[in-house]
Design a protein around this motif. Sequence first.
Motif, PDB file in Angstrom:
ATOM      1  N   ILE A 197      37.553   5.458   6.665  1.00  0.00           N
ATOM      2  CA  ILE A 197      36.915   5.502   7.984  1.00  0.00           C
ATOM      3  C   ILE A 197      36.135   4.215   8.243  1.00  0.00           C
ATOM      4  O   ILE A 197      36.157   3.669   9.354  1.00  0.00           O
ATOM      5  N   ILE A 198      35.454   3.702   7.208  1.00  0.00           N
ATOM      6  CA  ILE A 198      34.716   2.444   7.354  1.00  0.00           C
ATOM      7  C   ILE A 198      35.661   1.319   7.765  1.00  0.00           C
ATOM      8  O   ILE A 198      35.349   0.511   8.653  1.00  0.00           O
ATOM      9  N   LYS A 199      36.816   1.268   7.108  1.00  0.00           N
ATOM     10  CA  LYS A 199      37.794   0.238   7.462  1.00  0.00           C
ATOM     11  C   LYS A 199      38.202   0.358   8.929  1.00  0.00           C
ATOM     12  O   LYS A 199      38.372  -0.649   9.626  1.00  0.00           O
ATOM     13  N   GLY A 200      38.370   1.614   9.395  1.00  0.00           N
ATOM     14  CA  GLY A 200      38.714   1.829  10.797  1.00  0.00           C
ATOM     15  C   GLY A 200      37.595   1.409  11.727  1.00  0.00           C
ATOM     16  O   GLY A 200      37.834   0.748  12.753  1.00  0.00           O
ATOM     17  N   ILE A 201      36.351   1.766  11.369  1.00  0.00           N
ATOM     18  CA  ILE A 201      35.195   1.392  12.192  1.00  0.00           C
ATOM     19  C   ILE A 201      35.058  -0.125  12.269  1.00  0.00           C
ATOM     20  O   ILE A 201      34.752  -0.688  13.324  1.00  0.00           O
ATOM     21  N   MET A 202      35.321  -0.796  11.130  1.00  0.00           N
ATOM     22  CA  MET A 202      35.186  -2.254  11.113  1.00  0.00           C
ATOM     23  C   MET A 202      36.231  -2.939  11.992  1.00  0.00           C
ATOM     24  O   MET A 202      36.029  -4.075  12.421  1.00  0.00           O
ATOM     25  N   GLN A 203      37.329  -2.245  12.297  1.00  0.00           N
ATOM     26  CA  GLN A 203      38.293  -2.804  13.249  1.00  0.00           C
ATOM     27  C   GLN A 203      37.696  -2.856  14.655  1.00  0.00           C
ATOM     28  O   GLN A 203      38.077  -3.694  15.480  1.00  0.00           O
ATOM     29  N   TYR A 204      36.749  -1.947  14.907  1.00  0.00           N
ATOM     30  CA  TYR A 204      36.072  -1.933  16.205  1.00  0.00           C
ATOM     31  C   TYR A 204      34.850  -2.862  16.200  1.00  0.00           C
ATOM     32  O   TYR A 204      34.308  -3.179  17.257  1.00  0.00           O
ATOM     33  N   ALA A 205      34.435  -3.313  14.996  1.00  0.00           N
ATOM     34  CA  ALA A 205      33.212  -4.113  14.863  1.00  0.00           C
ATOM     35  C   ALA A 205      33.173  -5.334  15.779  1.00  0.00           C
ATOM     36  O   ALA A 205      32.119  -5.611  16.385  1.00  0.00           O
ATOM     37  N   PRO A 206      34.266  -6.114  15.942  1.00  0.00           N
ATOM     38  CA  PRO A 206      34.180  -7.284  16.832  1.00  0.00           C
ATOM     39  C   PRO A 206      33.770  -6.930  18.255  1.00  0.00           C
ATOM     40  O   PRO A 206      32.972  -7.638  18.878  1.00  0.00           O
ATOM     41  N   ILE A 207      34.288  -5.805  18.765  1.00  0.00           N
ATOM     42  CA  ILE A 207      33.943  -5.375  20.126  1.00  0.00           C
ATOM     43  C   ILE A 207      32.490  -4.920  20.172  1.00  0.00           C
ATOM     44  O   ILE A 207      31.740  -5.250  21.095  1.00  0.00           O
ATOM     45  N   GLY A 208      32.087  -4.133  19.147  1.00  0.00           N
ATOM     46  CA  GLY A 208      30.710  -3.655  19.098  1.00  0.00           C
ATOM     47  C   GLY A 208      29.720  -4.797  18.981  1.00  0.00           C
ATOM     48  O   GLY A 208      28.684  -4.814  19.660  1.00  0.00           O
ATOM     49  N   VAL A 209      30.030  -5.769  18.118  1.00  0.00           N
ATOM     50  CA  VAL A 209      29.147  -6.929  17.945  1.00  0.00           C
ATOM     51  C   VAL A 209      29.067  -7.735  19.235  1.00  0.00           C
ATOM     52  O   VAL A 209      27.985  -8.154  19.666  1.00  0.00           O
ATOM     53  N   LEU A 210      30.207  -7.952  19.877  1.00  0.00           N
ATOM     54  CA  LEU A 210      30.224  -8.686  21.155  1.00  0.00           C
ATOM     55  C   LEU A 210      29.289  -8.021  22.154  1.00  0.00           C
ATOM     56  O   LEU A 210      28.470  -8.692  22.803  1.00  0.00           O
ATOM     57  N   SER A 211      29.400  -6.706  22.277  1.00  0.00           N
ATOM     58  CA  SER A 211      28.586  -5.983  23.253  1.00  0.00           C
ATOM     59  C   SER A 211      27.100  -6.060  22.927  1.00  0.00           C
ATOM     60  O   SER A 211      26.272  -6.396  23.776  1.00  0.00           O
ATOM     61  N   LEU A 212      26.748  -5.733  21.665  1.00  0.00           N
ATOM     62  CA  LEU A 212      25.345  -5.709  21.281  1.00  0.00           C
ATOM     63  C   LEU A 212      24.704  -7.092  21.387  1.00  0.00           C
ATOM     64  O   LEU A 212      23.579  -7.239  21.876  1.00  0.00           O
ATOM     65  N   VAL A 213      25.422  -8.116  20.936  1.00  0.00           N
ATOM     66  CA  VAL A 213      24.869  -9.477  20.972  1.00  0.00           C
ATOM     67  C   VAL A 213      24.769  -9.979  22.412  1.00  0.00           C
ATOM     68  O   VAL A 213      23.801 -10.662  22.774  1.00  0.00           O
ATOM     69  N   ALA A 214      25.751  -9.626  23.252  1.00  0.00           N
ATOM     70  CA  ALA A 214      25.697 -10.035  24.664  1.00  0.00           C
ATOM     71  C   ALA A 214      24.442  -9.475  25.328  1.00  0.00           C
ATOM     72  O   ALA A 214      23.759 -10.172  26.088  1.00  0.00           O
ATOM     73  N   VAL A 215      24.118  -8.220  25.021  1.00  0.00           N
ATOM     74  CA  VAL A 215      22.925  -7.588  25.602  1.00  0.00           C
ATOM     75  C   VAL A 215      21.662  -8.288  25.102  1.00  0.00           C
ATOM     76  O   VAL A 215      20.726  -8.544  25.868  1.00  0.00           O
ATOM     77  N   VAL A 216      21.638  -8.617  23.777  1.00  0.00           N
ATOM     78  CA  VAL A 216      20.473  -9.304  23.203  1.00  0.00           C
ATOM     79  C   VAL A 216      20.238 -10.640  23.894  1.00  0.00           C
ATOM     80  O   VAL A 216      19.115 -10.976  24.302  1.00  0.00           O
ATOM     81  N   PHE A 217      21.308 -11.431  24.067  1.00  0.00           N
ATOM     82  CA  PHE A 217      21.161 -12.761  24.662  1.00  0.00           C
ATOM     83  C   PHE A 217      20.944 -12.689  26.170  1.00  0.00           C
ATOM     84  O   PHE A 217      20.268 -13.535  26.742  1.00  0.00           O
TER      85      PHE A 217
END
Length: 428
Positions: A197-217
């Motif tokens: 499941i972690i491996k599957g979640i990490m496939q979504y990580a780039p999208i999640g990181v993009l979203s969270l970091v975009a909001v921060v900046f």
Amino acid sequence: MDGKSSAKKWYSWYFDFNLLYRILIGLVLGIILGLIFKEKILWIQPLGDLFVRLLKMIMMPIIVSTLIVGASSVSPANLGKVGIRVIVFYLVTSAVAVIIGLVMGGLFRPSAELANVADAAARDVTAPKLSATLLAIVPTSIMQAIVNETVLAVIFAALLVGIAISYLRISGDERKQKIASVLYNFFDGIAEVMMLIIKGIMQYAPIGVLSLVAVVFATNGPKVVGSLGIVTAACFIGYALHVIIVYGGLVKFYARLPIKRYFRDAKDPFITAFVTRSSNGTLPVTMEAAENLGVPKDIYSFSLPLGATINMDGTAIYQGVCATFIALSVWGHGFSLPQMGIIVVTATLASIGTAGVPGAGAIMLLLVLDSVGLPVTAGSIVAGAYAMILGIDALLDMGRTALNVTGDLACTTVVAKKMKELDLNKWD
């Protein structure tokens, strides 16, 4: 037919592309989108919140399953001269590593200076008394501790269950052995499922990181960029100090062995771990290095796989630095002495359940943050700071995994020498 083929090609490139690069691209795109569009990009926040919820979803199952499997894998028969020595070395060096991480965080003081920080957030968090924290390690209800995500209590209970299963496995009673085997396979199965499941979640990580970091900046502007460089520098300087002072000191002054000879053979597993970011994946190379250093097979075949599970010094340094970064970013100040004590205990115990696979340290950082009143919840400032760390996690992971593997080999070599089992002819 051609339509289906082209559709497949359209999405398959994403999964075929290296995850490390995808996360880094997500980080960079998030920064660019946040700086360019500012408040107009805030609609993307739910995509980041989803990533946080996915991580939180698997946190408790992975703690319980991996800790129980790790503890029950150690046969009580082996917890004699070799086992006790190795485990003590692993846990002590991990505790020292957390302290080094906290010191590096205190010296470098990396902070993203996020919005809405300092006094308002600080008033919401009070440091618990150390005595109360120590008592809380023993849960009154294991299930309640899991439901309430009381990290230290869950770790304690899982370790007890794992040790009990270990004793049942060597019991002379066939019925008890069968029960232990069923329980071990059950939790091992859960651990494997969680890893998948972690491996599957990490496939979504780039999208999640993009979203969270975009909001921060979008919220905070360009002032947060330099802080990531400071976090990286603090971690890698901490890694280097730990290798030189702790491992070098153990080999040269405690075991009285030539330090150059040790590092000559340690370099192969070090480089392999740095590239693969996997302690378990590096095991064959580490075992070969141990053989070359004259460590008997009956020692390294026990201590090195165990080290890949419980010896996570690099991860401990990473947690100390990153927890300090997040605290400074959210509260505007660092940790109190009792909170530092909690971090040392939590990170040391959590290292026992940190799986030797890429990126597992980022999951364990969630536990450390929870233990000091910085839970990663969707839409929070903590989640934004955590996402920034996750954006450079692969780079930090390369260094910490290399350090972990070097520590496994150092502790194994020192134990073999102190037990007079080391073949010193190979050191000439």
